[in-house]
Design a protein around this motif. Structure first.
Motif, PDB file in Angstrom:
ATOM      1  N   LEU A  39       0.805  -1.213   0.000  1.00 18.30           N
ATOM      2  CA  LEU A  39       0.000   0.000   0.000  1.00 18.30           C
ATOM      3  C   LEU A  39       0.842   1.268   0.000  1.00 18.30           C
ATOM      4  O   LEU A  39       0.298   2.372   0.024  1.00 18.30           O
ATOM      5  N   ASN A  40       2.160   1.114  -0.034  1.00 14.44           N
ATOM      6  CA  ASN A  40       3.002   2.283  -0.271  1.00 14.44           C
ATOM      7  C   ASN A  40       2.954   2.710  -1.734  1.00 14.44           C
ATOM      8  O   ASN A  40       3.374   3.822  -2.070  1.00 14.44           O
ATOM      9  N   ASP A  41       2.475   1.826  -2.590  1.00 17.89           N
ATOM     10  CA  ASP A  41       2.357   2.105  -4.016  1.00 17.89           C
ATOM     11  C   ASP A  41       1.114   2.960  -4.263  1.00 17.89           C
ATOM     12  O   ASP A  41      -0.012   2.518  -3.995  1.00 17.89           O
ATOM     13  N   PRO A  42       1.273   4.185  -4.796  1.00 17.04           N
ATOM     14  CA  PRO A  42       0.115   5.059  -5.029  1.00 17.04           C
ATOM     15  C   PRO A  42      -0.938   4.437  -5.933  1.00 17.04           C
ATOM     16  O   PRO A  42      -2.141   4.687  -5.753  1.00 17.04           O
ATOM     17  N   ASP A  43      -0.514   3.620  -6.913  1.00 21.58           N
ATOM     18  CA  ASP A  43      -1.494   2.980  -7.788  1.00 21.58           C
ATOM     19  C   ASP A  43      -2.372   2.003  -7.024  1.00 21.58           C
ATOM     20  O   ASP A  43      -3.590   1.929  -7.244  1.00 21.58           O
ATOM     21  N   VAL A  44      -1.756   1.233  -6.115  1.00 21.03           N
ATOM     22  CA  VAL A  44      -2.526   0.300  -5.290  1.00 21.03           C
ATOM     23  C   VAL A  44      -3.483   1.073  -4.389  1.00 21.03           C
ATOM     24  O   VAL A  44      -4.657   0.706  -4.222  1.00 21.03           O
ATOM     25  N   GLN A  45      -3.008   2.153  -3.810  1.00 23.07           N
ATOM     26  CA  GLN A  45      -3.864   2.989  -2.965  1.00 23.07           C
ATOM     27  C   GLN A  45      -5.095   3.458  -3.729  1.00 23.07           C
ATOM     28  O   GLN A  45      -6.232   3.377  -3.221  1.00 23.07           O
ATOM     29  N   GLN A  46      -4.884   3.925  -4.957  1.00 18.58           N
ATOM     30  CA  GLN A  46      -6.003   4.446  -5.729  1.00 18.58           C
ATOM     31  C   GLN A  46      -6.981   3.359  -6.130  1.00 18.58           C
ATOM     32  O   GLN A  46      -8.202   3.567  -6.133  1.00 18.58           O
ATOM     33  N   ARG A  47      -6.469   2.177  -6.451  1.00 18.10           N
ATOM     34  CA  ARG A  47      -7.380   1.086  -6.817  1.00 18.10           C
ATOM     35  C   ARG A  47      -8.242   0.684  -5.625  1.00 18.10           C
ATOM     36  O   ARG A  47      -9.434   0.388  -5.776  1.00 18.10           O
ATOM     37  N   ILE A  48      -7.643   0.656  -4.425  1.00 21.35           N
ATOM     38  CA  ILE A  48      -8.435   0.310  -3.236  1.00 21.35           C
ATOM     39  C   ILE A  48      -9.424   1.422  -2.922  1.00 21.35           C
ATOM     40  O   ILE A  48     -10.576   1.152  -2.537  1.00 21.35           O
ATOM     41  N   ALA A  49      -9.005   2.680  -3.101  1.00 18.87           N
ATOM     42  CA  ALA A  49      -9.927   3.801  -2.865  1.00 18.87           C
ATOM     43  C   ALA A  49     -11.126   3.709  -3.806  1.00 18.87           C
ATOM     44  O   ALA A  49     -12.282   3.922  -3.395  1.00 18.87           O
ATOM     45  N   TYR A  93      -9.345   2.719   8.441  1.00 19.86           N
ATOM     46  CA  TYR A  93      -9.681   1.337   8.133  1.00 19.86           C
ATOM     47  C   TYR A  93      -8.433   0.459   8.242  1.00 19.86           C
ATOM     48  O   TYR A  93      -7.306   0.955   8.253  1.00 19.86           O
ATOM     49  N   VAL A  94      -8.662  -0.852   8.307  1.00 19.05           N
ATOM     50  CA  VAL A  94      -7.586  -1.825   8.207  1.00 19.05           C
ATOM     51  C   VAL A  94      -7.841  -2.677   6.973  1.00 19.05           C
ATOM     52  O   VAL A  94      -8.936  -3.226   6.798  1.00 19.05           O
ATOM     53  N   VAL A  95      -6.825  -2.756   6.115  1.00 20.76           N
ATOM     54  CA  VAL A  95      -6.871  -3.617   4.933  1.00 20.76           C
ATOM     55  C   VAL A  95      -6.044  -4.855   5.270  1.00 20.76           C
ATOM     56  O   VAL A  95      -4.875  -4.763   5.618  1.00 20.76           O
ATOM     57  N   ARG A  96      -6.660  -6.002   5.138  1.00 18.40           N
ATOM     58  CA  ARG A  96      -6.070  -7.250   5.615  1.00 18.40           C
ATOM     59  C   ARG A  96      -5.999  -8.253   4.474  1.00 18.40           C
ATOM     60  O   ARG A  96      -7.024  -8.554   3.830  1.00 18.40           O
ATOM     61  N   THR A  97      -4.801  -8.765   4.207  1.00 18.27           N
ATOM     62  CA  THR A  97      -4.628  -9.728   3.129  1.00 18.27           C
ATOM     63  C   THR A  97      -3.748 -10.872   3.592  1.00 18.27           C
ATOM     64  O   THR A  97      -3.063 -10.773   4.611  1.00 18.27           O
ATOM     65  N   THR A  98      -3.775 -11.984   2.851  1.00 23.60           N
ATOM     66  CA  THR A  98      -2.996 -13.161   3.210  1.00 23.60           C
ATOM     67  C   THR A  98      -1.515 -12.883   3.025  1.00 23.60           C
ATOM     68  O   THR A  98      -1.090 -12.388   1.981  1.00 23.60           O
ATOM     69  N   GLY A  99      -0.700 -13.208   4.042  1.00 19.76           N
ATOM     70  CA  GLY A  99       0.733 -12.986   3.978  1.00 19.76           C
ATOM     71  C   GLY A  99       1.440 -14.047   3.151  1.00 19.76           C
ATOM     72  O   GLY A  99       0.849 -15.020   2.687  1.00 19.76           O
ATOM     73  N   VAL A 100       2.737 -13.838   2.965  1.00 23.12           N
ATOM     74  CA  VAL A 100       3.557 -14.769   2.188  1.00 23.12           C
ATOM     75  C   VAL A 100       3.499 -16.175   2.766  1.00 23.12           C
ATOM     76  O   VAL A 100       3.523 -17.171   2.049  1.00 23.12           O
ATOM     77  N   SER A 101       3.401 -16.278   4.096  1.00 26.44           N
ATOM     78  CA  SER A 101       3.456 -17.578   4.755  1.00 26.44           C
ATOM     79  C   SER A 101       2.083 -18.156   5.038  1.00 26.44           C
ATOM     80  O   SER A 101       1.902 -18.924   5.956  1.00 26.44           O
ATOM     81  N   GLY A 102       1.073 -17.791   4.233  1.00 28.43           N
ATOM     82  CA  GLY A 102      -0.232 -18.381   4.419  1.00 28.43           C
ATOM     83  C   GLY A 102      -0.190 -19.900   4.205  1.00 28.43           C
ATOM     84  O   GLY A 102       0.641 -20.413   3.455  1.00 28.43           O
ATOM     85  N   ILE A 103      -1.084 -20.630   4.869  1.00 23.48           N
ATOM     86  CA  ILE A 103      -1.069 -22.091   4.811  1.00 23.48           C
ATOM     87  C   ILE A 103      -2.456 -22.620   4.496  1.00 23.48           C
ATOM     88  O   ILE A 103      -3.460 -21.925   4.637  1.00 23.48           O
ATOM     89  N   GLY A 104      -2.493 -23.883   4.084  1.00 24.52           N
ATOM     90  CA  GLY A 104      -3.763 -24.556   3.916  1.00 24.52           C
ATOM     91  C   GLY A 104      -4.465 -24.692   5.257  1.00 24.52           C
ATOM     92  O   GLY A 104      -3.835 -24.926   6.273  1.00 24.52           O
ATOM     93  N   GLY A 105      -5.791 -24.539   5.249  1.00 17.21           N
ATOM     94  CA  GLY A 105      -6.555 -24.626   6.488  1.00 17.21           C
ATOM     95  C   GLY A 105      -6.912 -23.277   7.057  1.00 17.21           C
ATOM     96  O   GLY A 105      -7.860 -23.157   7.830  1.00 17.21           O
ATOM     97  N   SER A 106      -6.149 -22.248   6.694  1.00 18.40           N
ATOM     98  CA  SER A 106      -6.482 -20.901   7.128  1.00 18.40           C
ATOM     99  C   SER A 106      -7.578 -20.358   6.224  1.00 18.40           C
ATOM    100  O   SER A 106      -7.574 -20.587   5.011  1.00 18.40           O
ATOM    101  N   ALA A 107      -8.519 -19.621   6.798  1.00 20.10           N
ATOM    102  CA  ALA A 107      -9.634 -19.086   6.022  1.00 20.10           C
ATOM    103  C   ALA A 107      -9.146 -18.087   4.978  1.00 20.10           C
ATOM    104  O   ALA A 107      -8.143 -17.398   5.163  1.00 20.10           O
ATOM    105  N   THR A 108      -9.856 -18.015   3.884  1.00 21.05           N
ATOM    106  CA  THR A 108      -9.623 -16.948   2.919  1.00 21.05           C
ATOM    107  C   THR A 108     -10.159 -15.645   3.513  1.00 21.05           C
ATOM    108  O   THR A 108     -10.875 -15.644   4.516  1.00 21.05           O
ATOM    109  N   ARG A 109      -9.849 -14.530   2.864  1.00 19.92           N
ATOM    110  CA  ARG A 109     -10.341 -13.260   3.388  1.00 19.92           C
ATOM    111  C   ARG A 109     -11.861 -13.178   3.252  1.00 19.92           C
ATOM    112  O   ARG A 109     -12.534 -12.591   4.111  1.00 19.92           O
TER     113      ARG A 109
END
Length: 375
Positions: A39-49, A93-109
C-alpha cells in the motif's frame, strides 16, 4: 495410570507424508521482507480507494494515510485512512490480506469476512467488517476491510499495564463474556465453508495430531503418550459451538484497560465449548505471569464468572483440565510443524527453528498437568 502409546491394534506410525498434512500450523508470518500487497504504491492505494467507493456508493475518497501495521501471524495488515469528499470525514480502516506464509486450512479473506459478520451479529467485540474484495487485480491479492480500532495487542504491554493499573481481572472477566457470546453463533449458509464439527471433537483432534506425528521421520513418544491419555480420557462430545481457534493474549486489542476488539479469525472452526478456554489458559500464553492462568491476567475463576454472566456453563475442573492438556499437545504439534518448515529447506528461518525448540516445553507442561490432575 499406566497408559500405552496406542490402543491395542492401533496402526503403526511410520507413514511418511508431506509435512503439511495433519493438524494446522501457525506460521510466524511474513518473512524475507516480502509483501503480498504494497500500500506504499500510489497505484494500489487508488485502486483500493476506487473499490471502497464502489462498495459504499460514494465518490472516490482521497488516501490520507497508508502504513503497515505490526503483528499478525498469517496475514498482512495495513492501516488506510480515507477522506471522503462528500462530507470531508476521514475514516480509518484496516486492509487485511494473506501474507507470504499463508497455509492450507487458514480461512480466505472472504471466509474471514463472513465469520466477522456472524460473530459481530452475535455481540462479539470485533472491528466492524466493511467490505471484501476477491479480485486480485485490484491490489495483488484478495483482501478484507474493517474499521480501524484503537488499542494494543502487544502481550508484554497488556500484562504490564494490567499489573500497574489492576486491569487484569476485568479483562479476564470480559474475555469470558466474549467466549459466551461467540458460542451463540449457529451454523447457517454463510458459514458452510467451515470444516465438519466432527473434526473439532476431542477424539477428532487426537486423530489429527496423531496423523501428523505419523508423517515425521523421528518418533515423539512423549506426545504419543499424551495423545493416548487424551484418547483414554476423552469427554463425550458436547453441543458444537463456534471456536476462535487462537483465542489468547496477543490476539485481542486493549485500549485504556478495556477490550476493544478480538482479532485474527482465520482459524475459526466448529468445536467444543471449552477448547478456546484451554488454549487461553495454556502456560505458554501467560508470557511469564505464570501465577495468572488466564493469559497472564487473572485466575481461572474470573474467566468462568464472565462466561457464566453471559449464559455460558461453567466448566467442571475435569473438563478445564482436559482441554488445557489438549491445548499444550496442540501447541507442541504446531511447534513441530513450524520446525519442519525450516528443516525441510522450503523456508529456512531461524525463527521457525527456535519455535521448534519449544516443543519440549509443551511436552513437559502436558506431563505436569496429567501428573497433578485438575486444580
Amino acid at each position: 495410570m499406566d497408559v500405552p502409546l496406542r490402543a491395542p491394534g492401533a496402526p503403526g506410525r511410520w507413514r511418511l507424508r508431506d509435512p503439511q498434512d495433519g493438524a494446522l500450523a501457525l506460521p510466524a508470518g511474513r518473512r524475507h521482507g516480502l509483501l503480498v500487497m504494497d500500500l506504499n504504491d500510489p497505484d494500489v492505494q487508488q485502486r483500493i480507494a476506487r473499490f471502497m467507493a464502489s462498495q459504499s456508493g460514494r465518490a472516490v475518497p482521497r488516501v490520507a494515510l497508508a502504513t503497515q501495521l505490526s503483528g499478525g501471524t498469517l496475514q498482512e495488515n495495513w492501516r488506510l485512512d480515507l477522506q471522503w469528499p462528500d462530507d470531508g470525514h476521514t475514516g480509518a480502516y484496516v486492509v487485511r490480506t494473506t501474507g507470504v506464509s499463508g497455509i492450507g486450512g487458514s480461512a480466505t479473506r472472504a471466509q474471514e469476512h463472513a465469520v466477522l459478520r456472524s460473530v459481530a451479529a452475535a455481540g462479539v467485540t470485533v472491528a466492524t467488517p466493511r467490505a471484501v474484495c476477491t479480485d486480485a487485480q485490484v491490489a495483488g491479492s484478495e483482501f478484507l476491510v474493517t474499521d480501524f480500532v484503537q488499542g494494543t495487542a502487544a502481550p508484554q504491554r497488556i500484562l504490564r499495564d494490567a499489573q500497574a493499573f489492576g486491569w487484569g481481572p476485568s479483562l479476564a472477566f470480559r474475555l469470558g463474556q466474549e467466549l459466551a457470546r461467540l458460542h451463540r453463533v449457529r451454523a447457517d449458509a454463510a458459514l458452510e465453508f467451515l470444516p465438519p464439527p466432527e473434526q473439532g471433537t476431542a477424539l477428532g483432534l487426537v486423530a489429527q495430531y496423531r496423523h501428523y506425528l505419523d508423517t515425521l521421520d523421528h518418533a515423539h513418544p512423549t506426545l504419543e503418550w499424551a495423545l493416548r491419555w487424551l484418547e483414554a480420557h476423552a469427554p463425550a462430545p458436547q453441543t458444537t459451538v463456534l471456536c476462535h481457534g487462537d483465542f489468547r493474549t496477543g490476539n485481542y486489542l486493549v485500549h485504556e484497560g478495556t477490550l476493544s476488539a478480538v482479532l485474527d479469525w482465520e482459524l475459526a472452526h466448529w468445536g467444543q465449548p471449552f477448547a478456546d478456554m484451554g488454549w487461553l489458559c495454556t502456560r505458554f500464553w501467560r508470557f511469564g505471569a505464570h501465577d495468572k492462568a488466564v493469559g497472564g491476567l487473572a485466575g481461572r475463576d474470573v474467566l468462568y464468572d464472565g462466561f457464566e454472566s453471559e449464559g455460558g456453563t461453567r466448566p467442571s475442573p475435569d473438563a478445564a483440565h482436559y482441554w488445557e492438556v489438549m491445548a499444550n499437545v496442540r501447541w507442541a504439534v504446531i511447534s513441530l510443524q513450524q520446525a519442519q518448515r525450516h528443516l525441510s529447506g522450503r523456508e529456512p528461518s531461524l525463527e521457525l527453528a527456535l519455535i521448534g525448540r519449544q516443543t519440549c516445553e509443551m511436552e513437559l507442561e502436558a506431563l505436569d498437568l496429567i501428573e497433578h490432575g485438575p486444580t
